[in-house]
Design a protein around this motif. Structure first.
Motif, mmCIF file in Angstrom:
data_model
loop_
_atom_site.group_PDB
_atom_site.id
_atom_site.type_symbol
_atom_site.label_atom_id
_atom_site.label_comp_id
_atom_site.label_asym_id
_atom_site.label_seq_id
_atom_site.Cartn_x
_atom_site.Cartn_y
_atom_site.Cartn_z
ATOM 1 N N ILE A 184 105.678 -32.268 -43.760
ATOM 2 C CA ILE A 184 104.947 -33.458 -43.334
ATOM 3 C C ILE A 184 105.839 -34.673 -43.536
ATOM 4 O O ILE A 184 106.474 -34.834 -44.581
ATOM 5 N N THR A 185 105.881 -35.533 -42.533
ATOM 6 C CA THR A 185 106.640 -36.777 -42.625
ATOM 7 C C THR A 185 105.690 -37.928 -42.904
ATOM 8 O O THR A 185 104.707 -38.122 -42.182
ATOM 9 N N VAL A 186 105.979 -38.672 -43.958
ATOM 10 C CA VAL A 186 105.183 -39.839 -44.327
ATOM 11 C C VAL A 186 105.983 -41.080 -43.972
ATOM 12 O O VAL A 186 107.093 -41.281 -44.474
ATOM 13 N N SER A 187 105.445 -41.887 -43.083
ATOM 14 C CA SER A 187 106.166 -43.071 -42.622
ATOM 15 C C SER A 187 105.998 -44.232 -43.598
ATOM 16 O O SER A 187 105.163 -44.196 -44.504
ATOM 17 N N GLY A 188 106.790 -45.274 -43.397
ATOM 18 C CA GLY A 188 106.706 -46.464 -44.230
ATOM 19 C C GLY A 188 107.851 -46.555 -45.211
ATOM 20 O O GLY A 188 108.655 -45.630 -45.368
ATOM 21 N N ALA A 189 107.899 -47.704 -45.924
ATOM 22 C CA ALA A 189 108.992 -47.966 -46.854
ATOM 23 C C ALA A 189 109.024 -46.944 -47.988
ATOM 24 O O ALA A 189 110.089 -46.542 -48.453
ATOM 25 N N GLY A 190 107.855 -46.516 -48.445
ATOM 26 C CA GLY A 190 107.807 -45.550 -49.535
ATOM 27 C C GLY A 190 107.588 -44.151 -49.042
ATOM 28 O O GLY A 190 107.139 -43.284 -49.804
ATOM 29 N N GLY A 191 107.894 -43.902 -47.787
ATOM 30 C CA GLY A 191 107.639 -42.607 -47.180
ATOM 31 C C GLY A 191 108.741 -41.605 -47.416
ATOM 32 O O GLY A 191 109.650 -41.808 -48.210
ATOM 33 N N GLY A 192 108.656 -40.510 -46.697
ATOM 34 C CA GLY A 192 109.634 -39.447 -46.833
ATOM 35 C C GLY A 192 109.076 -38.163 -46.259
ATOM 36 O O GLY A 192 108.263 -38.180 -45.340
ATOM 37 N N ILE A 193 109.474 -37.054 -46.832
ATOM 38 C CA ILE A 193 109.001 -35.755 -46.370
ATOM 39 C C ILE A 193 108.476 -34.954 -47.561
ATOM 40 O O ILE A 193 108.904 -35.165 -48.695
ATOM 41 N N LYS A 194 107.544 -34.055 -47.286
ATOM 42 C CA LYS A 194 107.062 -33.158 -48.329
ATOM 43 C C LYS A 194 106.681 -31.823 -47.717
ATOM 44 O O LYS A 194 106.295 -31.736 -46.549
ATOM 45 N N TYR A 195 106.807 -30.801 -48.525
ATOM 46 C CA TYR A 195 106.544 -29.439 -48.090
ATOM 47 C C TYR A 195 105.118 -29.026 -48.447
ATOM 48 O O TYR A 195 104.695 -29.149 -49.599
ATOM 49 N N ILE A 196 104.375 -28.568 -47.451
ATOM 50 C CA ILE A 196 103.037 -28.025 -47.655
ATOM 51 C C ILE A 196 103.163 -26.505 -47.593
ATOM 52 O O ILE A 196 103.568 -25.951 -46.569
ATOM 53 N N PRO A 197 102.827 -25.785 -48.681
ATOM 54 C CA PRO A 197 103.116 -24.347 -48.749
ATOM 55 C C PRO A 197 102.285 -23.458 -47.839
ATOM 56 O O PRO A 197 102.656 -22.317 -47.586
ATOM 57 N N SER A 249 110.603 -26.062 -51.366
ATOM 58 C CA SER A 249 109.683 -24.969 -51.675
ATOM 59 C C SER A 249 109.405 -24.861 -53.168
ATOM 60 O O SER A 249 108.328 -24.404 -53.572
ATOM 61 N N ASP A 250 110.356 -25.277 -53.995
ATOM 62 C CA ASP A 250 110.145 -25.265 -55.439
ATOM 63 C C ASP A 250 109.261 -26.422 -55.902
ATOM 64 O O ASP A 250 108.756 -26.409 -57.032
#
Length: 272
Positions: free
Chosen positions: A61-74, A18-19
């Motif tokens: 949101i989950t981003v797939s792939g080798a450079g993926g990960g998760i991110k927070y959409i406020p 969230s930050d």
């Protein structure tokens, strides 16, 4: 080696996400932080996502792939902003905001950290799924809401100046005609501020005829930048035909009668 309980991990992850909205975190980041397996970290993310979506506080949101990960959409829904928008709209209709000369006083709202943050998040909402490199604004009182919009999109803020500054090196300057007063004005941007072919969102606090925004668009052309969105806090109902067409505003100033002390403000349709 520290062993963290689930509520500790979830609380810490939620704080970090969230930050840092719209910041991509590889799941390994949290696995290493809490010494957990990938399956455990994934379960923690699912818990966080279910809670914030349930209460309308955004989404993961989950981003797939080798450079993926998760991110927070406020912000994933306008529902939780309904009361806020209504309160601000009511506040804007206070006749004490009328300044001699037919101007509307909004500084107290724009410079309130809590209000500016929510306005910035609302202005970012239509552009969250677009690829944005920078948020651009002009050297006016709208800077706080533009900064909060940039924060929500996790991109840098660029401020166009009225005059070039020697401390910023060589600049690109243009003249433009203000839409309402038909006066020739100038704006300037350091060549180092904006990379060519960038995708930008233009943000301003107030728009009447759209002359300033049109000038900003012309300046962006000098950098071969693509304007992917335009957002303003308040636009006026008149003139009906603006110098720009594709924009969003939060509020519409329908009428302001300085003599009788009347202000009529309306919430934009897309927010309803």
């Amino acid at each position: 080696m520290n062993v963290y309980k689930r509520y500790e991990r979830v609380s810490a992850m939620l704080k970090i996400l969230s930050d840092n909205p719209n910041t991509l975190y590889n799941l390994n980041y949290f696995m290493n932080m809490f010494n957990t397996a990938k399956s455990t970290a994934s379960e923690d993310v699912e818990i966080i996502n279910s809670v914030i979506e349930k209460f309308g506080f955004g989404k993961i949101i989950t981003v797939s792939g080798a450079g993926g990960g998760i991110k927070y959409i406020p912000i994933n829904s306008l529902y939780n902003y309904r009361s806020f928008v209504k309160e601000v709209c009511k506040s804007l209709e206070d006749k004490s905001r009328i300044i001699p000369g037919g101007f509307l006083y909004t500084t107290d709202l724009i410079y309130s950290p809590n209000i500016a943050t929510k306005i910035g998040e609302l202005l970012s909402f239509p552009f969250q799924e677009k690829s944005v490199d920078f948020v651009v604004t002009v050297e006016t009182k709208g800077i706080p809401i533009a900064l909060m919009c940039a924060r929500a999109l996790n991109v840098p803020l660029i401020i166009i100046r009225k005059d070039s500054k020697v401390t910023e090196g060589s600049s690109v300057s243009i003249n433009y005609v203000s839409g309402s007063q038909k006066q020739i004005r100038s704006m300037s941007l350091s060549r180092r501020s904006l990379k060519r072919y960038s995708k930008v969102v233009l943000i301003d606090d107030f728009m009447k005829a759209g002359g300033t925004i049109k000038g900003m668009m012309e300046l962006m052309e000098e950098f071969d930048a693509e304007v992917v969105g335009i957002g303003v806090m308040i636009s006026t109902a008149m003139p009906m035909v603006k110098l720009i067409s594709d924009y969003i505003s939060l509020f519409i100033l329908k009428e302001m009668d300085e003599y009788n002390g009347i202000i009529k403000m309306e919430i934009s349709d897309w927010l309803k």
